[in-house]
Design a protein around this motif. Structure first.
Motif, PDB file in Angstrom:
ATOM      1  N   TYR A 139       8.449   3.779  -7.973  1.00  0.00           N
ATOM      2  CA  TYR A 139       7.859   2.739  -7.122  1.00  0.00           C
ATOM      3  C   TYR A 139       7.029   1.786  -7.976  1.00  0.00           C
ATOM      4  N   ASN A 140       6.366   2.336  -8.995  1.00  0.00           N
ATOM      5  CA  ASN A 140       5.633   1.470  -9.934  1.00  0.00           C
ATOM      6  C   ASN A 140       6.582   0.502 -10.635  1.00  0.00           C
ATOM      7  N   GLY A 141       7.723   1.027 -11.087  1.00  0.00           N
ATOM      8  CA  GLY A 141       8.692   0.186 -11.787  1.00  0.00           C
ATOM      9  C   GLY A 141       9.309  -0.869 -10.888  1.00  0.00           C
ATOM     10  N   PHE A 142       9.693  -0.475  -9.664  1.00  0.00           N
ATOM     11  CA  PHE A 142      10.283  -1.432  -8.724  1.00  0.00           C
ATOM     12  C   PHE A 142       9.277  -2.533  -8.387  1.00  0.00           C
ATOM     13  N   SER A 143       8.009  -2.166  -8.224  1.00  0.00           N
ATOM     14  CA  SER A 143       6.977  -3.149  -7.906  1.00  0.00           C
ATOM     15  C   SER A 143       6.775  -4.115  -9.071  1.00  0.00           C
ATOM     16  N   THR A 144       6.753  -3.568 -10.280  1.00  0.00           N
ATOM     17  CA  THR A 144       6.603  -4.422 -11.463  1.00  0.00           C
ATOM     18  C   THR A 144       7.775  -5.395 -11.565  1.00  0.00           C
ATOM     19  N   ALA A 145       8.994  -4.891 -11.354  1.00  0.00           N
ATOM     20  CA  ALA A 145      10.180  -5.746 -11.426  1.00  0.00           C
ATOM     21  C   ALA A 145      10.147  -6.844 -10.373  1.00  0.00           C
ATOM     22  N   SER A 146       9.505  -6.557  -9.240  1.00  0.00           N
ATOM     23  CA  SER A 146       9.447  -7.522  -8.135  1.00  0.00           C
ATOM     24  C   SER A 146       8.200  -8.402  -8.196  1.00  0.00           C
ATOM     25  N   GLY A 147       7.320  -8.143  -9.158  1.00  0.00           N
ATOM     26  CA  GLY A 147       6.085  -8.919  -9.264  1.00  0.00           C
ATOM     27  C   GLY A 147       5.089  -8.595  -8.182  1.00  0.00           C
ATOM     28  N   VAL A 148       5.189  -7.400  -7.621  1.00  0.00           N
ATOM     29  CA  VAL A 148       4.362  -6.978  -6.498  1.00  0.00           C
ATOM     30  C   VAL A 148       3.276  -6.019  -6.990  1.00  0.00           C
ATOM     31  N   LYS A 149       2.099  -6.110  -6.397  1.00  0.00           N
ATOM     32  CA  LYS A 149       0.975  -5.246  -6.785  1.00  0.00           C
ATOM     33  C   LYS A 149       0.919  -4.019  -5.890  1.00  0.00           C
ATOM     34  N   VAL A 150       0.918  -2.842  -6.518  1.00  0.00           N
ATOM     35  CA  VAL A 150       0.739  -1.592  -5.777  1.00  0.00           C
ATOM     36  C   VAL A 150      -0.750  -1.365  -5.524  1.00  0.00           C
ATOM     37  N   VAL A 151      -1.080  -1.131  -4.256  1.00  0.00           N
ATOM     38  CA  VAL A 151      -2.448  -0.781  -3.881  1.00  0.00           C
ATOM     39  C   VAL A 151      -2.416   0.666  -3.405  1.00  0.00           C
ATOM     40  N   PRO A 152      -2.930   1.595  -4.198  1.00  0.00           N
ATOM     41  CA  PRO A 152      -2.812   3.015  -3.847  1.00  0.00           C
ATOM     42  C   PRO A 152      -3.887   3.480  -2.890  1.00  0.00           C
ATOM     43  N   VAL A 153      -3.522   4.424  -2.055  1.00  0.00           N
ATOM     44  CA  VAL A 153      -4.498   5.153  -1.250  1.00  0.00           C
ATOM     45  C   VAL A 153      -4.260   6.623  -1.562  1.00  0.00           C
ATOM     46  N   ILE A 154      -5.272   7.290  -2.063  1.00  0.00           N
ATOM     47  CA  ILE A 154      -5.085   8.606  -2.672  1.00  0.00           C
ATOM     48  C   ILE A 154      -5.056   9.726  -1.628  1.00  0.00           C
ATOM     49  N   SER A 155      -4.016  10.542  -1.713  1.00  0.00           N
ATOM     50  CA  SER A 155      -3.998  11.813  -0.990  1.00  0.00           C
ATOM     51  C   SER A 155      -4.268  12.906  -2.022  1.00  0.00           C
ATOM     52  N   THR A 156      -4.816  14.026  -1.571  1.00  0.00           N
ATOM     53  CA  THR A 156      -5.309  15.020  -2.531  1.00  0.00           C
ATOM     54  C   THR A 156      -4.635  16.370  -2.350  1.00  0.00           C
ATOM     55  N   ILE A 157      -4.601  17.116  -3.443  1.00  0.00           N
ATOM     56  CA  ILE A 157      -4.016  18.447  -3.414  1.00  0.00           C
ATOM     57  C   ILE A 157      -4.837  19.375  -2.510  1.00  0.00           C
ATOM     58  N   ASP A 158      -6.132  19.134  -2.408  1.00  0.00           N
ATOM     59  CA  ASP A 158      -6.986  19.968  -1.550  1.00  0.00           C
ATOM     60  C   ASP A 158      -6.645  19.802  -0.071  1.00  0.00           C
ATOM     61  N   GLU A 159      -6.118  18.634   0.292  1.00  0.00           N
ATOM     62  CA  GLU A 159      -5.694  18.375   1.672  1.00  0.00           C
ATOM     63  C   GLU A 159      -4.191  18.571   1.846  1.00  0.00           C
ATOM     64  N   GLY A 160      -3.545  19.148   0.831  1.00  0.00           N
ATOM     65  CA  GLY A 160      -2.104  19.367   0.899  1.00  0.00           C
ATOM     66  C   GLY A 160      -1.296  18.092   0.831  1.00  0.00           C
TER      67      GLY A 160
ATOM     68  N   ILE B 299       0.852  -1.187   0.000  1.00  0.00           N
ATOM     69  CA  ILE B 299       0.000   0.000   0.000  1.00  0.00           C
ATOM     70  C   ILE B 299       0.889   1.238   0.000  1.00  0.00           C
ATOM     71  N   ILE B 300       0.609   2.160  -0.932  1.00  0.00           N
ATOM     72  CA  ILE B 300       1.407   3.381  -1.049  1.00  0.00           C
ATOM     73  C   ILE B 300       0.481   4.580  -1.201  1.00  0.00           C
ATOM     74  N   PRO B 301       0.618   5.605  -0.337  1.00  0.00           N
ATOM     75  CA  PRO B 301      -0.130   6.842  -0.580  1.00  0.00           C
ATOM     76  C   PRO B 301       0.320   7.469  -1.896  1.00  0.00           C
ATOM     77  N   GLU B 302      -0.636   7.843  -2.719  1.00  0.00           N
ATOM     78  CA  GLU B 302      -0.287   8.460  -3.996  1.00  0.00           C
ATOM     79  C   GLU B 302      -0.798   9.895  -4.051  1.00  0.00           C
ATOM     80  N   PRO B 303      -0.139  10.756  -4.857  1.00  0.00           N
ATOM     81  CA  PRO B 303       0.940  10.449  -5.790  1.00  0.00           C
ATOM     82  C   PRO B 303       2.235  10.059  -5.067  1.00  0.00           C
ATOM     83  N   PHE B 304       3.022   9.213  -5.752  1.00  0.00           N
ATOM     84  CA  PHE B 304       4.269   8.742  -5.171  1.00  0.00           C
ATOM     85  C   PHE B 304       5.371   8.742  -6.223  1.00  0.00           C
ATOM     86  N   TYR B 305       6.606   8.600  -5.762  1.00  0.00           N
ATOM     87  CA  TYR B 305       7.760   8.558  -6.659  1.00  0.00           C
ATOM     88  C   TYR B 305       7.489   7.541  -7.756  1.00  0.00           C
TER      89      TYR B 305
END
Length: 398
Positions: free
Chosen positions: A126-147, A117-123
């Motif tokens: 991280y998508n590439g490293f996860s793909t290379a490792s065969g791992v699924k990214v599960v995003p939890v969205i943070s918003t510009i309105d909440e800074g 689980i990664i708060p997004e937006p993120f570096y």
């Protein structure tokens, strides 16, 4: 014809680098390109690091220990302790950049089809490293309105499954510049202990905090989190040594470190000359960092003030690192960023930005956002934003 791997097909392009061919074409036209797309500091690398390489008396360029020079790890441990982090030599493995440290962390803690689980937006990588490792990214969205503050813990709880192995954060954040508070880190610590997960913290921008009332709080400082916490670090930004490609993975968890060591042995060793430079860089005087922080704070304040003058632009003020996310009055920032390089110039000058959609894993999110790196001098930032303002007016008229 032999087929490319599915993993290779799924590997995402870098939103930071994918527009480089268009920038090269623009430069061949004689256009000056202001690079706001990449976190390559223009700050001078400390002389003590460069001189250590120049003066190295090496007759045979040998392998180092797979964990890195013991002398470097010893000195690095002392550096961390001087900054209040209880990190011993045995807790450190030197890696080829923070990138390899992240790959070691994922490889040591996750299997194919496990979830992180990664708060997004993120570096974006991280998508590439996860793909290379065969791992699924599960995003939890943070918003510009909440800074881009930490999403509610309930949002994390909803995403945890038997496949969830870790939560990954970047603190301060790339691409948002958000600095997690001590309270937010402690909330994450509680949830990973409750569900027996790892908390991986990418802390490569730790020193880049700009407001006097703000302080960085590391996962390594959380009591009782020793078996869960993994810290990622790098010399790239701290000493303006991106080309050194030296980082480290840090953890008190002996099983994690023993496993990471097997990955370290498989790639043999980190580069020798870069370790020499990195070890010497630890002697950089505090005055260097004081000057750097003052410079970046001035750049941040300048950039945000100029962006806020543009009608239709929304931006969250970063507390650390040297990036911000800006929401633009366009439908598709990818198209706009390419157009800036391919079809636009202002007195033979243009800007290069990183479309922010590539910093999300949720489809169709961040389509009108860009990441801006304030790694240029103040005058160049002012000029860059002026160009951006004019470009938006021209683009939207079309």
């Amino acid at each position: 014809m032999p087929k490319i791997s599915l993993k290779g097909q799924k590997m995402p392009e870098s939103p930071i680098r994918k527009l480089v061919p268009y920038a090269e074409i623009a430069k061949k036209k004689g256009h000056k390109v202001y690079h706001l797309n990449i976190g390559q500091p223009d700050i001078k690398t400390p002389d003590v690091a460069l001189n250590a390489v120049k003066n190295a008396d090496i007759k045979v360029l040998e392998y180092s220990h797979s964990a890195g020079f013991e002398s470097y790890r010893t000195k690095l441990s002392a550096y961390y302790k001087s900054h209040g982090l209880p990190i011993d030599v045995a807790d450190i493995i030197i890696t080829t950049g923070g990138s390899e440290a992240l790959l070691f962390a994922m490889g040591s803690t996750m299997d194919v089809d496990d979830e992180i689980i990664i708060p997004e937006p993120f570096y974006a990588n991280y998508n590439g490293f996860s793909t290379a490792s065969g791992v699924k990214v599960v995003p939890v969205i943070s918003t510009i309105d909440e800074g881009f503050a930490l999403p509610p813990i309930a949002a994390f709880e909803k995403l945890i499954t038997p496949k969830t192995k870790a939560i990954l954060i970047c603190n301060p954040g790339n691409p948002t510049g958000y600095l997690y508070s001590k309270e937010e880190i402690l909330q994450l610590a509680e949830i990973v202990k409750k569900h027996d997960l790892f908390l991986i913290a990418d802390e490569v921008y730790r020193e880049f905090i700009y407001d006097e009332n703000e302080k960085h709080f590391s996962v390594m400082n959380v009591p009782g989190l020793e078996e869960n916490a993994i810290m990622i670090d790098s010399v790239s930004k701290r000493y303006s040594m991106c080309g050194a490609r030296i980082g480290c993975i840090v953890s008190k968890n002996k099983e994690v470190m023993a496993t990471a060591m097997k990955f370290a042995q498989a790639r043999l060793s980190p580069p020798t000359y870069a370790q020499i430079a990195s070890e010497a860089a630890l002697d950089t005087p505090q005055s260097y960092f004081d000057d750097v922080i003052e410079e970046y704070k001035d750049r941040r304040d300048t950039l945000i003030a100029e962006l806020q003058k543009i009608e239709g632009v929304k931006v969250a003020t970063p507390k650390g690192a040297f990036y911000c996310i800006a929401q633009l009055p366009v439908k598709n920032a990818d198209n706009f960023a390419q157009w800036l390089l391919e079809s636009y110039d202002n007195n033979k000058e243009t800007v290069m930005v990183a479309p922010a959609a590539g910093f999300y894993s949720t489809p169709n999110v961040g389509l009108n956002e860009v990441r801006i790196a304030y790694v240029l001098k103040k005058d160049d930032l002012i000029r860059s934003v002026a160009i951006l303002k004019d470009a938006l007016e021209v683009y939207n008229k079309k």
